[in-house]
Design a protein around this motif. Structure first.
Motif, PDB file in Angstrom:
ATOM      1  N   VAL A 189       0.848  -1.188   0.000  1.00 44.08           N
ATOM      2  CA  VAL A 189       0.000   0.000   0.000  1.00 44.08           C
ATOM      3  C   VAL A 189       0.886   1.241   0.000  1.00 44.08           C
ATOM      4  O   VAL A 189       1.816   1.348   0.817  1.00 44.08           O
ATOM      5  N   TYR A 190       0.594   2.161  -0.920  1.00 39.26           N
ATOM      6  CA  TYR A 190       1.337   3.420  -0.993  1.00 39.26           C
ATOM      7  C   TYR A 190       0.335   4.568  -1.024  1.00 39.26           C
ATOM      8  O   TYR A 190      -0.578   4.595  -1.852  1.00 39.26           O
ATOM      9  N   LEU A 191       0.504   5.516  -0.108  1.00 39.23           N
ATOM     10  CA  LEU A 191      -0.346   6.701  -0.040  1.00 39.23           C
ATOM     11  C   LEU A 191       0.541   7.941  -0.007  1.00 39.23           C
ATOM     12  O   LEU A 191       1.599   7.942   0.628  1.00 39.23           O
ATOM     13  N   GLN A 192       0.095   8.971  -0.693  1.00 37.29           N
ATOM     14  CA  GLN A 192       0.802  10.251  -0.657  1.00 37.29           C
ATOM     15  C   GLN A 192      -0.232  11.361  -0.681  1.00 37.29           C
ATOM     16  O   GLN A 192      -1.199  11.319  -1.446  1.00 37.29           O
ATOM     17  N   ALA A 193      -0.034  12.379   0.145  1.00 41.31           N
ATOM     18  CA  ALA A 193      -0.928  13.533   0.159  1.00 41.31           C
ATOM     19  C   ALA A 193      -0.120  14.763   0.502  1.00 41.31           C
ATOM     20  O   ALA A 193       0.739  14.723   1.396  1.00 41.31           O
ATOM     21  N   LYS A 194      -0.357  15.842  -0.215  1.00 38.29           N
ATOM     22  CA  LYS A 194       0.291  17.101   0.122  1.00 38.29           C
ATOM     23  C   LYS A 194      -0.622  18.263  -0.244  1.00 38.29           C
ATOM     24  O   LYS A 194      -1.397  18.205  -1.193  1.00 38.29           O
ATOM     25  N   LEU A 195      -0.533  19.313   0.554  1.00 40.79           N
ATOM     26  CA  LEU A 195      -1.216  20.573   0.309  1.00 40.79           C
ATOM     27  C   LEU A 195      -0.158  21.645   0.136  1.00 40.79           C
ATOM     28  O   LEU A 195       0.851  21.655   0.857  1.00 40.79           O
ATOM     29  N   SER A 196      -0.368  22.548  -0.806  1.00 42.52           N
ATOM     30  CA  SER A 196       0.606  23.596  -1.076  1.00 42.52           C
ATOM     31  C   SER A 196      -0.072  24.955  -1.119  1.00 42.52           C
ATOM     32  O   SER A 196      -1.232  25.074  -1.540  1.00 42.52           O
ATOM     33  N   THR A 197       0.640  25.955  -0.670  1.00 40.31           N
ATOM     34  CA  THR A 197       0.195  27.350  -0.752  1.00 40.31           C
ATOM     35  C   THR A 197       1.252  28.132  -1.505  1.00 40.31           C
ATOM     36  O   THR A 197       2.435  28.084  -1.144  1.00 40.31           O
ATOM     37  N   VAL A 198       0.829  28.840  -2.565  1.00 41.27           N
ATOM     38  CA  VAL A 198       1.760  29.568  -3.423  1.00 41.27           C
ATOM     39  C   VAL A 198       1.332  31.030  -3.477  1.00 41.27           C
ATOM     40  O   VAL A 198       0.159  31.329  -3.740  1.00 41.27           O
ATOM     41  N   LYS A 199       2.271  31.937  -3.229  1.00 45.68           N
ATOM     42  CA  LYS A 199       1.986  33.370  -3.251  1.00 45.68           C
ATOM     43  C   LYS A 199       3.023  34.085  -4.116  1.00 45.68           C
ATOM     44  O   LYS A 199       4.226  33.907  -3.919  1.00 45.68           O
ATOM     45  N   PHE A 200       2.527  34.884  -5.067  1.00 43.62           N
ATOM     46  CA  PHE A 200       3.379  35.621  -5.990  1.00 43.62           C
ATOM     47  C   PHE A 200       3.590  37.045  -5.489  1.00 43.62           C
ATOM     48  O   PHE A 200       2.704  37.649  -4.873  1.00 43.62           O
ATOM     49  N   ALA A 201       4.765  37.591  -5.794  1.00 46.52           N
ATOM     50  CA  ALA A 201       5.114  38.925  -5.315  1.00 46.52           C
ATOM     51  C   ALA A 201       4.343  40.016  -6.052  1.00 46.52           C
ATOM     52  O   ALA A 201       3.849  40.972  -5.442  1.00 46.52           O
ATOM     53  N   HIS A 202       4.202  39.913  -7.380  1.00 43.85           N
ATOM     54  CA  HIS A 202       3.545  40.961  -8.176  1.00 43.85           C
ATOM     55  C   HIS A 202       2.179  40.512  -8.684  1.00 43.85           C
ATOM     56  O   HIS A 202       1.178  41.196  -8.451  1.00 43.85           O
ATOM     57  N   PHE A 203       2.127  39.374  -9.360  1.00 40.87           N
ATOM     58  CA  PHE A 203       0.864  38.898  -9.935  1.00 40.87           C
ATOM     59  C   PHE A 203       0.091  38.119  -8.867  1.00 40.87           C
ATOM     60  O   PHE A 203      -0.049  36.890  -8.941  1.00 40.87           O
ATOM     61  N   SER A 204      -0.405  38.854  -7.887  1.00 40.97           N
ATOM     62  CA  SER A 204      -1.059  38.206  -6.749  1.00 40.97           C
ATOM     63  C   SER A 204      -2.347  37.504  -7.134  1.00 40.97           C
ATOM     64  O   SER A 204      -2.840  36.662  -6.373  1.00 40.97           O
ATOM     65  N   GLN A 205      -2.905  37.820  -8.320  1.00 37.71           N
ATOM     66  CA  GLN A 205      -4.122  37.129  -8.750  1.00 37.71           C
ATOM     67  C   GLN A 205      -3.871  35.649  -9.014  1.00 37.71           C
ATOM     68  O   GLN A 205      -4.815  34.859  -9.112  1.00 37.71           O
ATOM     69  N   LEU A 206      -2.604  35.261  -9.111  1.00 40.06           N
ATOM     70  CA  LEU A 206      -2.266  33.854  -9.343  1.00 40.06           C
ATOM     71  C   LEU A 206      -2.160  33.048  -8.055  1.00 40.06           C
ATOM     72  O   LEU A 206      -2.031  31.815  -8.117  1.00 40.06           O
ATOM     73  N   ASP A 207      -2.186  33.705  -6.897  1.00 42.87           N
ATOM     74  CA  ASP A 207      -2.055  32.983  -5.627  1.00 42.87           C
ATOM     75  C   ASP A 207      -3.092  31.861  -5.543  1.00 42.87           C
ATOM     76  O   ASP A 207      -4.258  32.053  -5.911  1.00 42.87           O
ATOM     77  N   TYR A 208      -2.664  30.722  -5.033  1.00 38.84           N
ATOM     78  CA  TYR A 208      -3.604  29.592  -4.963  1.00 38.84           C
ATOM     79  C   TYR A 208      -3.142  28.575  -3.931  1.00 38.84           C
ATOM     80  O   TYR A 208      -2.003  28.597  -3.464  1.00 38.84           O
ATOM     81  N   GLN A 209      -4.053  27.692  -3.609  1.00 37.09           N
ATOM     82  CA  GLN A 209      -3.766  26.543  -2.758  1.00 37.09           C
ATOM     83  C   GLN A 209      -3.973  25.281  -3.591  1.00 37.09           C
ATOM     84  O   GLN A 209      -5.049  25.072  -4.166  1.00 37.09           O
ATOM     85  N   GLY A 210      -2.940  24.469  -3.691  1.00 38.18           N
ATOM     86  CA  GLY A 210      -3.002  23.263  -4.512  1.00 38.18           C
ATOM     87  C   GLY A 210      -3.037  22.009  -3.663  1.00 38.18           C
ATOM     88  O   GLY A 210      -2.862  22.052  -2.436  1.00 38.18           O
ATOM     89  N   ARG A 211      -3.235  20.899  -4.321  1.00 44.13           N
ATOM     90  CA  ARG A 211      -3.252  19.608  -3.631  1.00 44.13           C
ATOM     91  C   ARG A 211      -2.744  18.526  -4.582  1.00 44.13           C
ATOM     92  O   ARG A 211      -2.778  18.676  -5.792  1.00 44.13           O
ATOM     93  N   ASP A 212      -2.291  17.445  -3.981  1.00 42.56           N
ATOM     94  CA  ASP A 212      -1.830  16.291  -4.750  1.00 42.56           C
ATOM     95  C   ASP A 212      -2.013  15.061  -3.869  1.00 42.56           C
ATOM     96  O   ASP A 212      -1.308  14.895  -2.875  1.00 42.56           O
ATOM     97  N   VAL A 213      -2.972  14.231  -4.223  1.00 37.86           N
ATOM     98  CA  VAL A 213      -3.309  13.055  -3.428  1.00 37.86           C
ATOM     99  C   VAL A 213      -3.193  11.821  -4.311  1.00 37.86           C
ATOM    100  O   VAL A 213      -3.682  11.813  -5.453  1.00 37.86           O
ATOM    101  N   LEU A 214      -2.571  10.783  -3.799  1.00 39.21           N
ATOM    102  CA  LEU A 214      -2.362   9.557  -4.563  1.00 39.21           C
ATOM    103  C   LEU A 214      -2.526   8.350  -3.653  1.00 39.21           C
ATOM    104  O   LEU A 214      -1.989   8.316  -2.542  1.00 39.21           O
TER     105      LEU A 214
END
Length: 418
Positions: free
Chosen positions: A99-124
């Motif tokens: 059995v192999y499980l992987q999960a991660k949450l990410s938060t990304v913030k841009f210095a200038h183009f702040s409209q791109l800021d987002y929270q991502g995920r990757d679950v397997l």
């Protein structure tokens, strides 16, 4: 079968070199705890469960991959971003089942183009199973949310892409030297940006094959595969509504040749035919596949090289796929007990010939060259520090409004496993 954890991540195309570098940076950072530098057996280990956190920073001097003659968004082409990742790995064997499980949450913030800021995920989630000595297989699913690449779609708006996949396969060893295989998979892609929702689609795969298993450990077989793609909405080109649904049939040879104890060759190549629901000129057929060679001339040095000719999806308003031809070479060197250096270069040509796009000139092509270099330092058993540099260069296709560009990305990160 046991390579499913790698297969489940992408589309049916074997390579995805055109993604925004951020996606690659996050993937590399998340993979760090699985590397040899972070030892699961070190003191304080939680057995099969490995939580980790990562912090990173990068600068890209052409974030949206704008052509050199195209004005910059907000009078700025580049930007910096910082990101944080938290997740865990679980890897455990129960008798013959793994059995192999992987999960991660990410938060990304841009210095200038702040409209791109987002929270991502990757679950397997993945299960490798075995019943007796004749039956084995795998089953799993993944869910990934990240920023979609801008390389084929010039925009400064945020465009998150969700990719979900389910997979199951099985193999029956009918003879000590022969094996029958079968599998199914479904990929589903959805896009946040309204202008990109024409690329919302599902791709269903059905596969069957047979393998010869000599005592040397090499394998040779045949694969029969059908991929059916269905788009949720029609595409509008020159005032006409186009149905982009397709069926792709493949018959390929599958070879894993253990040439020597330090070298191997893998190949999946043969004939492929792609047909569309409408507009016959977009249909295509011919040789299709990939070959990869690996060599470890020394214990601390690993080399690899690949060449491919394959159909691949394109996230554009005008076209849905291209015929890609390319090659790459890479190396990984354990420069010291706690230092690893990785490098790679690749070059790929995409073709949008008249048979692929009815309104196009006879030949529409672009070419992408990439080079990357990274270094990883592990001062402690559970800590990794990394720095990388990547360069991209494209000679674009004016017909598709994706002109030539250059881009450079530098990044630093730190990963700590608990």
């Amino acid at each position: 079968m046991k390579n499913f954890s790698r297969t489940i991540r992408g589309s049916f195309s074997p390579q995805a070199p055109r993604a925004l570098p951020l996606a690659a940076l996050l993937a590399l950072c998340a993979a760090a705890p699985a590397s040899g530098a972070l030892d699961p057996a070190a003191p304080g280990s939680l057995g099969a469960f490995h939580p980790y956190v990562a912090l990173g920073y990068f600068h890209d001097d052409n974030l949206f991959r704008l052509a050199k003659d195209r004005p910059a968004f907000d009078n700025q082409r580049g930007d910096c971003a910082r990101y944080a990742i938290g997740g865990f790995l679980f890897d455990q064997r129960y008798a013959r089942q793994k059995v192999y499980l992987q999960a991660k949450l990410s938060t990304v913030k841009f210095a200038h183009f702040s409209q791109l800021d987002y929270q991502g995920r990757d679950v397997l989630g993945l299960v490798n199973w075995q019943l007796g000595n004749q039956l084995e297989g795998s089953a799993g699913a993944s869910d990934e949310k990240t920023l979609a690449p801008y390389i084929d779609f010039p925009s400064s708006e945020r465009n998150l892409r969700v990719h979900r996949k389910q997979h199951a396969d099985a193999a029956w060893r009918v003879h000590p030297s022969w094996q029958l295989r079968g599998g199914v998979a479904r990929d589903k892609y959805t896009y946040e940006l309204f202008a990109q929702r024409i690329n919302n689609r599902t791709e269903d795969l059905l596969e069957a094959g047979v393998d010869f298993l000599p005592s040397s450990g090499s394998t040779a077989g045949l694969v029969l595969r059908r991929i059916k793609g269905k788009y949720q909405a029609p595409r509008v080109v020159a005032g006409a509504l186009l149905n982009d649904d397709f069926t792709q049939d493949e018959l390929k040879a599958k070879i894993n040749w253990k040439v020597t104890g330090i070298s191997s060759i893998e190949m999946l190549a043969g004939y492929a035919r792609r047909r569309h629901a409408v507009l016959g000129p977009r249909d295509a057929k011919g040789f299709n596949g990939r070959i990869t060679a690996s060599l470890s001339p020394r214990k601390k040095l690993r080399l690899n090289a690949s060449a491919w000719r394959d159909f691949a999806p394109v996230e554009s308003n005008l076209v849905t796929y291209s015929l890609n031809q390319g090659a790459s070479i890479g190396a990984s060197w354990d420069a010291a007990a706690k230092v690893r250096v990785d490098g790679a270069i690749s070059r790929e040509r995409r073709s949008y010939e008249g048979r692929l796009l009815e309104a196009a000139p006879l030949q529409v092509r672009d070419r992408l060259s990439q080079a990357s270099l990274s270094a990883t330092y592990a001062p402690r058993a559970r800590l990794q520090l990394a720095a990388s540099f990547a360069h991209q260069r494209r000679t674009g296709a004016n017909f598709l409004s994706n002109g030539s560009f250059k881009a450079n990305t530098v990044s630093v990160s730190a990963t700590l496993q608990f």
